[in-house]
Design a protein around this motif. Structure first.
Motif, PDB file in Angstrom:
ATOM      1  N   VAL A 120      48.140  90.825  13.819  1.00 12.88           N
ATOM      2  CA  VAL A 120      48.050  89.388  13.560  1.00 12.88           C
ATOM      3  C   VAL A 120      46.906  88.775  14.371  1.00 12.88           C
ATOM      4  N   MET A 121      46.754  89.278  15.599  1.00 13.01           N
ATOM      5  CA  MET A 121      45.724  88.762  16.489  1.00 13.01           C
ATOM      6  C   MET A 121      44.329  88.876  15.876  1.00 13.01           C
ATOM      7  N   LYS A 122      44.115  89.974  15.120  1.00 13.73           N
ATOM      8  CA  LYS A 122      42.779  90.208  14.554  1.00 13.73           C
ATOM      9  C   LYS A 122      42.387  89.139  13.541  1.00 13.73           C
ATOM     10  N   LEU A 123      43.384  88.389  13.050  1.00 19.91           N
ATOM     11  CA  LEU A 123      43.091  87.345  12.056  1.00 19.91           C
ATOM     12  C   LEU A 123      42.641  86.047  12.728  1.00 19.91           C
ATOM     13  N   HIS A 124      42.712  85.987  14.050  1.00 18.80           N
ATOM     14  CA  HIS A 124      42.313  84.770  14.775  1.00 18.80           C
ATOM     15  C   HIS A 124      40.802  84.534  14.616  1.00 18.80           C
TER      16      HIS A 124
ATOM     17  N   GLN B 186      64.773  88.655  15.154  1.00 18.29           N
ATOM     18  CA  GLN B 186      64.713  87.495  14.263  1.00 18.29           C
ATOM     19  C   GLN B 186      63.561  87.601  13.276  1.00 18.29           C
ATOM     20  N   ARG B 187      62.535  88.345  13.641  1.00 17.47           N
ATOM     21  CA  ARG B 187      61.272  88.307  12.923  1.00 17.47           C
ATOM     22  C   ARG B 187      61.370  88.914  11.521  1.00 17.47           C
ATOM     23  N   PRO B 188      60.641  88.359  10.563  1.00 12.67           N
ATOM     24  CA  PRO B 188      60.639  88.943   9.211  1.00 12.67           C
ATOM     25  C   PRO B 188      59.781  90.215   9.175  1.00 12.67           C
ATOM     26  N   VAL B 189      59.858  90.890   8.068  1.00 11.59           N
ATOM     27  CA  VAL B 189      59.068  92.107   7.893  1.00 11.59           C
ATOM     28  C   VAL B 189      57.588  91.742   7.841  1.00 11.59           C
ATOM     29  N   PHE B 190      56.784  92.526   8.534  1.00 13.61           N
ATOM     30  CA  PHE B 190      55.345  92.282   8.597  1.00 13.61           C
ATOM     31  C   PHE B 190      54.670  92.947   7.403  1.00 13.61           C
ATOM     32  N   ALA B 191      53.754  92.227   6.748  1.00 10.62           N
ATOM     33  CA  ALA B 191      53.085  92.785   5.577  1.00 10.62           C
ATOM     34  C   ALA B 191      51.582  92.919   5.828  1.00 10.62           C
TER      35      ALA B 191
ATOM     36  N   TYR C 127      46.924  96.671   9.538  1.00 10.50           N
ATOM     37  CA  TYR C 127      47.402  97.971   9.060  1.00 10.50           C
ATOM     38  C   TYR C 127      48.860  98.199   9.428  1.00 10.50           C
ATOM     39  N   SER C 128      49.540  98.954   8.573  1.00 11.03           N
ATOM     40  CA  SER C 128      50.908  99.360   8.875  1.00 11.03           C
ATOM     41  C   SER C 128      50.857 100.406   9.984  1.00 11.03           C
ATOM     42  N   LYS C 129      52.006 100.655  10.590  1.00  6.39           N
ATOM     43  CA  LYS C 129      52.058 101.663  11.643  1.00  6.39           C
ATOM     44  C   LYS C 129      51.756 103.061  11.090  1.00  6.39           C
ATOM     45  N   VAL C 130      52.210 103.315   9.874  1.00 11.33           N
ATOM     46  CA  VAL C 130      51.984 104.644   9.293  1.00 11.33           C
ATOM     47  C   VAL C 130      50.479 104.874   9.084  1.00 11.33           C
ATOM     48  N   ASP C 131      49.786 103.848   8.568  1.00 12.50           N
ATOM     49  CA  ASP C 131      48.331 103.962   8.415  1.00 12.50           C
ATOM     50  C   ASP C 131      47.665 104.125   9.781  1.00 12.50           C
TER      51      ASP C 131
ATOM     52  N   ASP D 171      71.138  97.171  15.728  1.00  9.72           N
ATOM     53  CA  ASP D 171      70.251  96.271  16.465  1.00  9.72           C
ATOM     54  C   ASP D 171      69.314  97.047  17.377  1.00  9.72           C
ATOM     55  N   VAL D 172      69.879  98.052  18.046  1.00 13.75           N
ATOM     56  CA  VAL D 172      69.061  98.847  18.967  1.00 13.75           C
ATOM     57  C   VAL D 172      68.026  99.657  18.175  1.00 13.75           C
ATOM     58  N   ALA D 173      68.459 100.190  17.035  1.00  8.96           N
ATOM     59  CA  ALA D 173      67.532 100.958  16.196  1.00  8.96           C
ATOM     60  C   ALA D 173      66.365 100.079  15.766  1.00  8.96           C
ATOM     61  N   ARG D 174      66.666  98.817  15.421  1.00  8.17           N
ATOM     62  CA  ARG D 174      65.578  97.899  15.029  1.00  8.17           C
ATOM     63  C   ARG D 174      64.699  97.568  16.224  1.00  8.17           C
ATOM     64  N   PHE D 175      65.307  97.425  17.391  1.00 12.91           N
ATOM     65  CA  PHE D 175      64.536  97.190  18.621  1.00 12.91           C
ATOM     66  C   PHE D 175      63.564  98.355  18.856  1.00 12.91           C
ATOM     67  N   TYR D 176      64.046  99.577  18.693  1.00  9.91           N
ATOM     68  CA  TYR D 176      63.183 100.755  18.857  1.00  9.91           C
ATOM     69  C   TYR D 176      62.054 100.748  17.827  1.00  9.91           C
ATOM     70  N   ALA D 177      62.418 100.390  16.594  1.00  6.83           N
ATOM     71  CA  ALA D 177      61.421 100.391  15.515  1.00  6.83           C
ATOM     72  C   ALA D 177      60.280  99.427  15.849  1.00  6.83           C
ATOM     73  N   HIS D 178      60.614  98.278  16.461  1.00 11.30           N
ATOM     74  CA  HIS D 178      59.566  97.327  16.851  1.00 11.30           C
ATOM     75  C   HIS D 178      58.836  97.794  18.111  1.00 11.30           C
ATOM     76  N   MET D 179      59.572  98.372  19.031  1.00  6.62           N
ATOM     77  CA  MET D 179      58.979  98.782  20.306  1.00  6.62           C
ATOM     78  C   MET D 179      57.945  99.886  20.105  1.00  6.62           C
ATOM     79  N   CYS D 180      58.245 100.835  19.229  1.00  5.34           N
ATOM     80  CA  CYS D 180      57.358 101.990  19.030  1.00  5.34           C
ATOM     81  C   CYS D 180      56.194 101.606  18.126  1.00  5.34           C
ATOM     82  N   PRO D 181      54.944 101.780  18.594  1.00  2.44           N
ATOM     83  CA  PRO D 181      53.800 101.396  17.767  1.00  2.44           C
ATOM     84  C   PRO D 181      53.485 102.417  16.671  1.00  2.44           C
ATOM     85  N   ALA D 182      54.147 103.595  16.708  1.00  2.00           N
ATOM     86  CA  ALA D 182      53.731 104.697  15.837  1.00  2.00           C
ATOM     87  C   ALA D 182      54.773 105.049  14.775  1.00  2.00           C
ATOM     88  N   ALA D 183      55.671 104.122  14.476  1.00  2.00           N
ATOM     89  CA  ALA D 183      56.654 104.329  13.404  1.00  2.00           C
ATOM     90  C   ALA D 183      57.473 105.602  13.595  1.00  2.00           C
ATOM     91  N   VAL D 184      57.789 105.905  14.852  1.00  2.00           N
ATOM     92  CA  VAL D 184      58.670 107.055  15.099  1.00  2.00           C
ATOM     93  C   VAL D 184      60.112 106.675  14.755  1.00  2.00           C
TER      94      VAL D 184
END
Lengths: 249, 574
Positions: free
Chosen positions: B324-328, B477-482, B489-493, B519-532
């Protein structure tokens, strides 16, 4: 048994190639170089022959100073010694390369000389066979199996829809195809030992031969895929697309 | 588009705050983590008979390990020239990446001091740096604006250089090999070998195992390497270093805290002529961090975002914030029509002075660089400290070899050298600066300003910090990032751009707790930058081959353990 293996230093298969500013060479910044994967099969087969029949394995590489590292990789796998034919650049013309290698190999009294069937940088697929011709030796290319008994050998080649079995006498030149074996990874001990193995550097002065790179271009970008539908209902649409758009069936 | 998604979510999250806080508990990551697998990381049985013997082993071919190996080789050579030298000393360096530099990532603006000390005959132009910092600017960002701030004294980079740490490490590796050091790339150290309290070497990790733990066709067994001194230079959140400190009960005034940095390399159409740092947006006000944009060449730009892992929102996602920052408007014009050529992520130990282990040596062992926590957050620098610690360690190790005594008493010289140097002097001066930000950006800025004015004497006490994993998180709380696939880029890309080609059949190297819920699984999903990590039907799903070894997971989530050599990213110019 004295076994020679000719190897080449090439960009890693995972490298995303960029064309250099001159438009005739690749931009080497950040590019990792490796032992040509087909040459790994050749080295592995040589090591197996040595393990089976005894003798020594000598790797010969025509390349720049940096190719020493590639030779060390082969030594770490288990080869006994290396020779670097040091040139300022590797010419594209396979005959120039083959002549330089043949001149070196000629003096070695090798029973068997192995090559990878091609180098993944230029896909020339010519040097091994040319060396055999220059040395007046039998040549079997792209082998997937090799058996040696005394002074004769049997090799197997995969040809269109069949296997071809070739018998020949030694000394001979063979080139290795994928599937010949599974190359070993250098072990820690092998890497340590490799540093102390003999690596002879011989300067060679090469002309560029009869070939010149005029231009390098990247392949056209692949178009994005398209999902034509889902389930059995989509089959006719898929067949139609494959037949009339992609023209592959 | 994406920034609007975020804006909407922010409004919604503010309205819903009271409701959600009442209905759902705060998430404390530590409650879902397993303990450090010490039994796996410290082996007390005798060394294998087939072991390899070296005199000194550096674990990790980063700036610390390689600078140490080079200096030690130099000292041995000088000594041998006197005629009464040590003779042949084997110096080995183990590296988990398939080739040098492939797991190395930093900004990086670099202080050349230790290069000059290591290679006194070379000019600055002989070092593997890209450009000298001529201009710099620091901005405070809001969503659509940027306000230029005066550069704080700690962040002045006059005389420093922009560099790719990958390139620096490859160059240092060549110097080390020239000096006779044996470098083994593709061989991770999996465990410390110990005898009583003494470290006697390491065991490498087996390779070629299948997912179920069976041996594949390319299986290679682990190798024991015995060494008189083992120098742990594993980098941020080193596993053997953690295990050693825990095993020996070596504490620190504050626990170590970490930040996660996500970095991209862009080939740009528009040239960049200065080093840029930002604070503020897109980070929430209660998170600590900032961004950087550095020119390696005018049209080759490193851009990244670093966020402290004590952030307070369970769905804070450093990779997404970086996108998101790159769009600034500050960044976008540089990146537009350019190409993202590399992506990577790495943690940074940020605790500074009060998080340093109380001793960084023991019988047969020393801890260097990021493994020890030598990073100065206010100046955003650690590479020169890492190298300097390697140099000091080399001197202590050399003295130990000369006395044929590698006991803790001898190796204590290492700590003395570090303590008497600019490394500790500088870290002491800025000892509370990062810590002041634990309660948010504004109070942190004011306090940090006072610290600068007083040369670190304000406040007169240590600011206490807890573990990152004990900081409570507000529920997601955050919605899915597109992502748009052009600037974002997505994490997979992103993982693809890290060069990660780890084989799919590799056994999992990550150890998740058993109580992990949705909830914890979603926390991990956000915490990890590499879609592990993914949350699938309320459960945690792991994709371990995606891992780029940033170690954020080990700080906040499932434990990271060493896996086969060459797995993970293959950075080229990060």
């Amino acid at each position: 048994m004295k076994i020679g293996v000719c190897i080449k230093r090439v960009p890693d298969t995972e490298t995303r190639i960029k064309i250099g500013a001159d438009g005739k060479s690749i931009d080497e910044s950040g590019v990792k170089f490796v032992l040509n994967p087909f040459d790994e099969y050749a080295v592995e087969e040589a090591l197996k022959l040595k393990e089976q029949a005894g003798g020594e394995v000598v790797v010969v590489c025509l390349g720049t100073e940096a190719s020493q590292e590639t030779i060390r990789t082969a030594l770490a796998m288990g080869a006994d010694s290396g020779v670097l034919l040091k040139a300022s650049a590797v010419p594209l013309d396979p005959l120039v390369v083959a002549r330089a290698l043949a001149a070196e190999l000629e003096q070695g009294a090798f029973d068997m000389i192995l090559f990878g069937k091609l180098a993944i940088d230029d896909y020339g697929q010519a040097v091994g066979t040319m060396v055999a011709e220059l040395l007046g030796l039998p040549s079997v290319s792209a082998i997937t199996r090799l058996e040696v008994t005394d002074n004769t050998a049997t090799a197997q080649r995969e040809v269109e829809g069949a296997l071809e079995v070739v018998e020949f006498s030694l000394p001979a030149v063979v080139t290795a195809e994928k599937g010949l074996n599974e190359p070993r990874y250098p072990a820690l001990r092998g890497i340590m030992l490799a540093k102390k193995k003999p690596l002879e550097i011989k300067e060679v002065d090469l002309d560029q031969g009869g070939m010149e790179v005029v231009e390098l271009t990247l392949p056209p970008e692949r178009k994005a895929g398209r999902i034509v539908g889902e389930g059995p209902d989509a089959v006719p649409a898929l067949v139609d697309a494959l037949r009339n758009e992609a023209k592959v069936v | 588009m994406c920034s609007r998604l975020y804006r909407d979510s922010r409004k919604r999250s503010r309205k819903q705050k009271t409701v959600s806080m009442a209905s759902r508990d705060l998430l404390i990551p530590a409650n879902f983590q397993v303990a450090l697998p010490r039994d796996q990381l410290i082996l007390e049985d005798p060394l294998d008979a087939e072991r390899i013997d070296v005199d000194v082993l550096f674990v990790g071919a980063g700036p610390a390990g390689l600078a140490g190996a080079v200096r030690l080789a130099q000292l041995v050579k000088q000594d041998n020239e006197t005629g009464t030298g040590l003779g042949d000393i084997t110096i080995g360096v183990l590296e988990k990446a398939g080739a040098l530099g492939e797991h190395t990532l930093s900004g990086a603006v670099l202080n050349p001091k230790p290069f000059r000390e290591l290679f006194p005959t070379l000019e600055d132009s002989g070092f593997p740096f890209r450009t000298r910092v001529e201009k710099e600017a620091i901005y405070l960002l809001s969503r659509s604006r940027s306000r230029r701030l005066p550069t704080p004294p700690t962040m002045r980079n006059h005389g420093h250089f922009v560099a790719s740490l990958c390139e620096v490490v490859r160059w240092l590796g060549e110097r080390a090999e020239e000096a006779g050091v044996d470098i083994f790339a593709g061989f991770p150290a999996g465990a410390l070998r110990v005898d009583g309290d003494r470290v006697v070497g390491v065991r490498t990790v087996a390779s070629g195992l299948e997912r179920d733990g069976s041996r594949g066709s390319s299986y290679m067994p682990p190798t024991d390497i015995a060494a008189k001194v083992t120098a742990l230079a594993e980098g941020s959140r080193g596993m053997l270093s953690q295990a050693y400190l825990e095993w020996q009960g070596i504490g620190s005034a504050n626990p170590q805290i970490y930040a996660l940095g996500v970095k991209e390399l862009w080939e740009t159409k528009r040239p960049l002529d200065k080093v840029i740092h930002t604070m503020g947006w897109p980070l929430p006000k209660d998170a600590f961090g900032g961004s950087f944009m550095y020119p390696l060449e005018p049209n080759l730009v490193a851009i990244g975002l670093v966020v402290g892992l004590d952030y307070h929102e369970a769905d804070l996602d450093v990779h997404e914030l970086c996108q998101v920052m790159k769009l600034h408007p500050l960044f976008r014009p540089f990146l537009e029509d350019g190409e993202m050529v590399e992506w990577g992520a790495k943690t940074i130990p940020e605790g500074g002075y009060y998080s340093l282990p109380l001793r960084r040596y023991g019988d047969g062992v020393v801890l260097l660089g990021d493994s020890a926590g030598f990073v100065d957050v206010p100046s955003l620098k650690g590479i020169h400290y890492a190298m300097q610690s390697g140099i000091f360690a080399a001197h202590a190790i050399f003295a130990a070899l000369k006395h044929d005594d590698s006991s803790a008493t001898r190796l204590a010289v290492y700590d003395e050298l570090v303590n008497d140097s600019y490394v500790i002097r500088e870290l002491y001066r800025t000892r509370n600066m990062r810590l002041a930000f634990k309660n948010g950006f504004y109070s942190g800025t004011v306090q940090a300003g006072l610290m600068t004015l007083t040369g670190g004497r304000f406040p007169a006490r240590r600011i206490g910090m807890g573990l990152d994993s004990e900081a409570p998180r507000k529920p997601p709380q955050r919605p899915v990032f597109a992502p748009d696939g052009e600037l974002t880029y997505s994490k997979v890309d992103a993982v693809f751009k890290s060069g990660n080609v780890t084989r799919d059949t590799i056994p999992s190297h990550l150890i998740a707790g058993e109580k992990v819920n949705a909830d914890v699984a979603r926390f991990y999903a956000h915490m990890c930058p590499a879609a592990v990590y993914e949350e699938v039907d309320g459960a945690l799903r792991m994709n371990p081959p995606n891992c780029v070894d940033c170690k954020a997971t080990d700080v906040l989530g499932p434990r990271w353990t060493p896996r086969e050599g060459g797995a993970g990213p293959a950075y080229k110019r990060m």
